[in-house]
Design an enzyme around this catalytic site. Structure first.
Site, PDB file in Angstrom:
ATOM      1  N   ASN A 162       1.687   1.974  -2.048  1.00 45.48           N
ATOM      2  CA  ASN A 162       1.032   0.958  -1.204  1.00 45.48           C
ATOM      3  C   ASN A 162       0.585  -0.287  -1.974  1.00 45.48           C
ATOM      4  OD1 ASN A 162      -1.109   2.347  -2.388  1.00 45.48           O
ATOM      5  ND2 ASN A 162      -2.438   2.114  -0.602  1.00 45.48           N
ATOM      6  N   GLU A 261      -7.683   9.038  -8.158  1.00 47.68           N
ATOM      7  CA  GLU A 261      -8.029   8.087  -7.086  1.00 47.68           C
ATOM      8  C   GLU A 261      -7.279   8.557  -5.851  1.00 47.68           C
ATOM      9  OE1 GLU A 261     -10.134   5.627  -7.214  1.00 47.68           O
ATOM     10  OE2 GLU A 261     -10.467   5.431  -9.359  1.00 47.68           O
ATOM     11  N   CYS A 295      -6.084   2.549   0.786  1.00 48.58           N
ATOM     12  CA  CYS A 295      -7.016   3.686   0.736  1.00 48.58           C
ATOM     13  C   CYS A 295      -8.409   3.274   1.174  1.00 48.58           C
ATOM     14  CB  CYS A 295      -7.058   4.250  -0.675  1.00 48.58           C
ATOM     15  SG  CYS A 295      -7.398   2.980  -1.892  1.00 48.58           S
ATOM     16  N   GLU A 469     -11.982   3.501 -11.845  1.00 49.42           N
ATOM     17  CA  GLU A 469     -11.057   2.553 -12.475  1.00 49.42           C
ATOM     18  C   GLU A 469     -11.667   1.168 -12.385  1.00 49.42           C
ATOM     19  OE1 GLU A 469      -7.254   3.242 -10.462  1.00 49.42           O
ATOM     20  OE2 GLU A 469      -6.670   4.423 -12.198  1.00 49.42           O
TER      21      GLU A 469
HETATM   22  P1  NAD Z   1       1.376  10.612  -2.538  1.00 45.88           P
HETATM   23  O1  NAD Z   1       0.263  11.480  -2.976  1.00 45.88           O
HETATM   24  O2  NAD Z   1       2.383  11.176  -1.616  1.00 45.88           O
HETATM   25  O3  NAD Z   1       2.191  10.073  -3.797  1.00 45.88           O
HETATM   26  C1  NAD Z   1       1.545   9.412  -4.869  1.00 45.88           C
HETATM   27  C2  NAD Z   1       2.395   9.550  -6.118  1.00 45.88           C
HETATM   28  O4  NAD Z   1       2.460  10.924  -6.466  1.00 45.88           O
HETATM   29  C3  NAD Z   1       3.837   9.098  -5.963  1.00 45.88           C
HETATM   30  O5  NAD Z   1       4.247   8.484  -7.159  1.00 45.88           O
HETATM   31  C4  NAD Z   1       4.588  10.399  -5.751  1.00 45.88           C
HETATM   32  O6  NAD Z   1       5.934  10.330  -6.157  1.00 45.88           O
HETATM   33  C5  NAD Z   1       3.808  11.317  -6.654  1.00 45.88           C
HETATM   34  N1  NAD Z   1       3.921  12.740  -6.355  1.00 45.88           N
HETATM   35  C6  NAD Z   1       4.127  13.353  -5.167  1.00 45.88           C
HETATM   36  N2  NAD Z   1       4.154  14.687  -5.333  1.00 45.88           N
HETATM   37  C7  NAD Z   1       3.949  14.931  -6.649  1.00 45.88           C
HETATM   38  C8  NAD Z   1       3.864  16.104  -7.442  1.00 45.88           C
HETATM   39  N3  NAD Z   1       3.968  17.310  -6.935  1.00 45.88           N
HETATM   40  N4  NAD Z   1       3.645  15.946  -8.759  1.00 45.88           N
HETATM   41  C9  NAD Z   1       3.501  14.738  -9.319  1.00 45.88           C
HETATM   42  N5  NAD Z   1       3.573  13.589  -8.606  1.00 45.88           N
HETATM   43  C10 NAD Z   1       3.787  13.690  -7.295  1.00 45.88           C
HETATM   44  O7  NAD Z   1       0.676   9.314  -1.935  1.00 45.88           O
HETATM   45  P2  NAD Z   1       1.381   8.033  -1.308  1.00 45.88           P
HETATM   46  O8  NAD Z   1       1.867   8.369   0.041  1.00 45.88           O
HETATM   47  O9  NAD Z   1       2.335   7.429  -2.279  1.00 45.88           O
HETATM   48  O10 NAD Z   1       0.142   7.035  -1.221  1.00 45.88           O
HETATM   49  C11 NAD Z   1      -0.751   7.039  -0.198  1.00 45.88           C
HETATM   50  C12 NAD Z   1      -2.010   7.791  -0.562  1.00 45.88           C
HETATM   51  O11 NAD Z   1      -2.576   7.227  -1.745  1.00 45.88           O
HETATM   52  C13 NAD Z   1      -3.103   7.681   0.473  1.00 45.88           C
HETATM   53  O12 NAD Z   1      -3.727   8.912   0.661  1.00 45.88           O
HETATM   54  C14 NAD Z   1      -4.062   6.670  -0.133  1.00 45.88           C
HETATM   55  O13 NAD Z   1      -5.388   6.762   0.347  1.00 45.88           O
HETATM   56  C15 NAD Z   1      -3.959   6.996  -1.567  1.00 45.88           C
HETATM   57  N6  NAD Z   1      -4.408   5.865  -2.371  1.00 45.88           N
HETATM   58  C16 NAD Z   1      -5.595   5.977  -3.011  1.00 45.88           C
HETATM   59  C17 NAD Z   1      -6.074   4.908  -3.757  1.00 45.88           C
HETATM   60  C18 NAD Z   1      -7.389   4.994  -4.467  1.00 45.88           C
HETATM   61  O14 NAD Z   1      -7.632   4.153  -5.311  1.00 45.88           O
HETATM   62  N7  NAD Z   1      -8.242   5.959  -4.181  1.00 45.88           N
HETATM   63  C19 NAD Z   1      -5.318   3.735  -3.853  1.00 45.88           C
HETATM   64  C20 NAD Z   1      -4.098   3.658  -3.192  1.00 45.88           C
HETATM   65  C21 NAD Z   1      -3.645   4.746  -2.459  1.00 45.88           C
END
Ligand code: NAD
Length: 488
Positions: A162, A261, A295, A469
């Site tokens: 995102n 995060e 997020c 962060e």
């Molecule tokens: P996601 O958890 O599906 O994926 C995030 C990352 O993790 C990607 O690079 C993905 O390839 C990787 N990933 C997935 N499965 C994995 C595994 N088993 N092992 C290692 N890596 C793995 O999340 P998304 O759909 O890409 O992003 C959206 C989510 O991120 C939302 O829940 C959002 O709230 C959160 N987010 C949080 C913040 C924050 O700062 N708190 C910021 C941005 C997004």
């Protein structure tokens, strides 16, 4: 390849199409992961699909570079980061167009992201030369306590789609400032921005192996292989709470330090004494930045009874006036969602809320066409039982709920396992602060729709994460304190 040579947006440079793995300063050719344009559903490029063996090569490269980078004087590390900031700023428009293409967000949002992302390099260039230590008398009077901070070691950085630039720089900046070498694994949906930034980093003087980037279609096995390698000492993850839990369990096996995060479910509270126009302006930013794919996005609007109807009418008018279209079209204010699955999820949440009695004030039906579009939507009178009250929507939908008392508002805001961000609108600052103290989140924006700032500690309470962060403390996530008991 230089970014000057061809505008990224045209993809005229074949080197970009072939973006392979970036390991030890070399570009290793590869393919296997198509990158889609969510505005059209077309294929933009294909990137490499790293195996666990490739990932261990990246750990080797990060390890080979570690001693040199750790020994590089902080001033010099700072200057490299500052040059990287400068290069991102010079190439801001190319990067913004690239983000708008692979993520789909509107160009204005993409430009905002690039500026925000680059700031992490500037901020941590400034922090690299201010790494703190401590010197105290032991209470016994017998000796002194000296606390130094060492780079924690090789860091694996995993980022979501995102904010393809900012989530990477928010980790790379403090890690490099601290003296760590890193392996970045960006989301497969948006890898091109990460690779483009790595090219800029090399031009800015980041030595080979200090930053390695790999994309993979098997994130689990690839990450697990790296976490099992004893040279890896840090995992910094941004993504969903579900994946975060899996990674925490995996990291526990080798007791790797974790910064997490995770997901959010931000409440947006509007009290009767709020400035209505300011609250609506803030609501639009808090809800619609990145078309709701943030997020920190306002996920639940709690509005006090006296101002409720005017707020709903004002919000619906503003939402209905937004222009939805391709991210790269400068006229678009709201781009597509990241995938068809994201649209289906939003549609399901809205349909279920309506079936439970919610009133659809505007929007509410996925838009036809080849891209993945969902219109700005306002729901009123939403049942607290609806799934939308508990799930992260991650889209342009604003569900509005009514409340009467301050205590009720705080209780409703806290009815979630998440605790990332909250928004409070009230002209009474002491009330806003009191309410903010009562809300169980890591961040509260008061009379503002935006809280993200590289100079502030960003992060969540409860199941929204571990650690912070940005800010002064962000660099410590990549450092290990070392205590010396000293007699002299
Ligand atoms: P996601 O958890 O599906 O994926 C995030 C990352 O993790 C990607 O690079 C993905 O390839 C990787 N990933 C997935 N499965 C994995 C595994 N088993 N092992 C290692 N890596 C793995 O999340 P998304 O759909 O890409 O992003 C959206 C989510 O991120 C939302 O829940 C959002 O709230 C959160 N987010 C949080 C913040 C924050 O700062 N708190 C910021 C941005 C997004």
């Amino acid at each position: 390849m230089t970014l000057d040579a061809a505008p990224l947006a045209d993809f005229a440079d074949p080197a970009l199409h072939a973006a392979g793995l970036y390991i030890g300063g070399d570009w290793l050719p590869g393919s296997g992961i198509p990158v889609l344009n969510p505005s059209t559903g077309g294929v933009l490029a294909e990137v490499a699909d790293a195996s666990p063996t490739d990932a261990l090569r990246a750990v080797d490269a990060a390890h080979s570079a570690a001693a040199g980078w750790r020994a590089t004087p902080p001033r010099q590390r700072a200057e490299i980061l500052r040059r990287w900031f400068q290069m991102m700023t010079e190439h801001a428009e190319d990067l913004a167009r690239l983000i708008a293409m692979e993520n789909g967000k509107a160009l204005a949002d993409a430009r905002g992201e690039v500026a925000y992302a680059a700031e992490f390099f500037r901020w941590y260039a400034e922090e690299a030369v201010r790494i703190p230590g401590e010197f105290r008398h032991a209470p016994s009077g017998a000796n002194h306590i000296l606390v130094d901070h060492d780079p924690i070691g090789i860091a694996v950085l995993i980022t979501p789609w995102n904010f393809p630039a900012a989530m990477a720089t928010r980790k790379i900046g403090p890690a490099l400032a601290a003296g760590c070498t890193v392996i970045l694994k960006p989301a497969s949906e948006t890898p091109l921005t990460a690779y483009a930034m790595a090219r800029l980093g090399a031009q800015a003087g980041v030595p080979p192996g200090v930053v390695n980037v790999l994309t993979t279609a098997q994130p689990g096995p690839v990450t697990n292989a790296m976490l099992a390698d004893p040279r890896v000492r840090k995992l910094s993850f941004t993504g969903s709470t579900g994946v975060g839990r899996v990674l925490l369990a995996e990291a526990a096996k080798s007791v790797v330090s974790c910064s997490m995060e995770l997901g959010g479910n931000a409440p947006f509270l509007v009290f009767d004494d709020a400035d209505l126009d300011a609250a609506l302006d803030g609501a639009m930013i808090a809800k619609m930045r990145n078309a709701g794919e943030a997020c920190t996005a306002a996920n639940r609007f709690y509005v006090q009874s006296g101002i409720h109807d005017a707020f709903v009418a004002g919000l619906a008018a503003r939402m209905a006036a937004l222009k939805v279209g391709p991210g790269t079209d400068p006229a678009s204010q709201v781009g597509p969602m990241i995938t068809p699955r994201a649209v289906q999820k939003i549609d399901r949440l809205v349909t279920q809320a309506v079936n439970l009695g919610a009133r659809l004030v505007t929007g509410g039906t996925p838009l036809p066409g080849s891209g993945y579009y969902y219109p700005p939507t306002v729901l009123a009178d939403v049942s607290p039982q609806a799934e939308i009250a508990h799930e992260e929507i991650f889209g342009p939908v604003a569900p509005v709920y009514r409340f009467d008392t301050e205590d009720q508002a705080i209780a409703l805001a806290n009815e979630t396992e998440y605790g990332l961000a909250a928004y409070v609108y009230s002209r009474d600052l002491s009330r806003a602060l009191r309410v903010g103290k009562g809300i169980e989140t890591g961040m509260v924006a008061i009379n503002r729709g935006l809280m993200s700032d590289p100079a502030a500690p960003f992060g969540g309470a409860k199941q929204s994460g571990l650690g912070r962060e940005g800010g002064v403390t962000g660099i410590l996530e990549f450092m290990e304190p070392k205590y010396f008991a000293v007699n002299f």
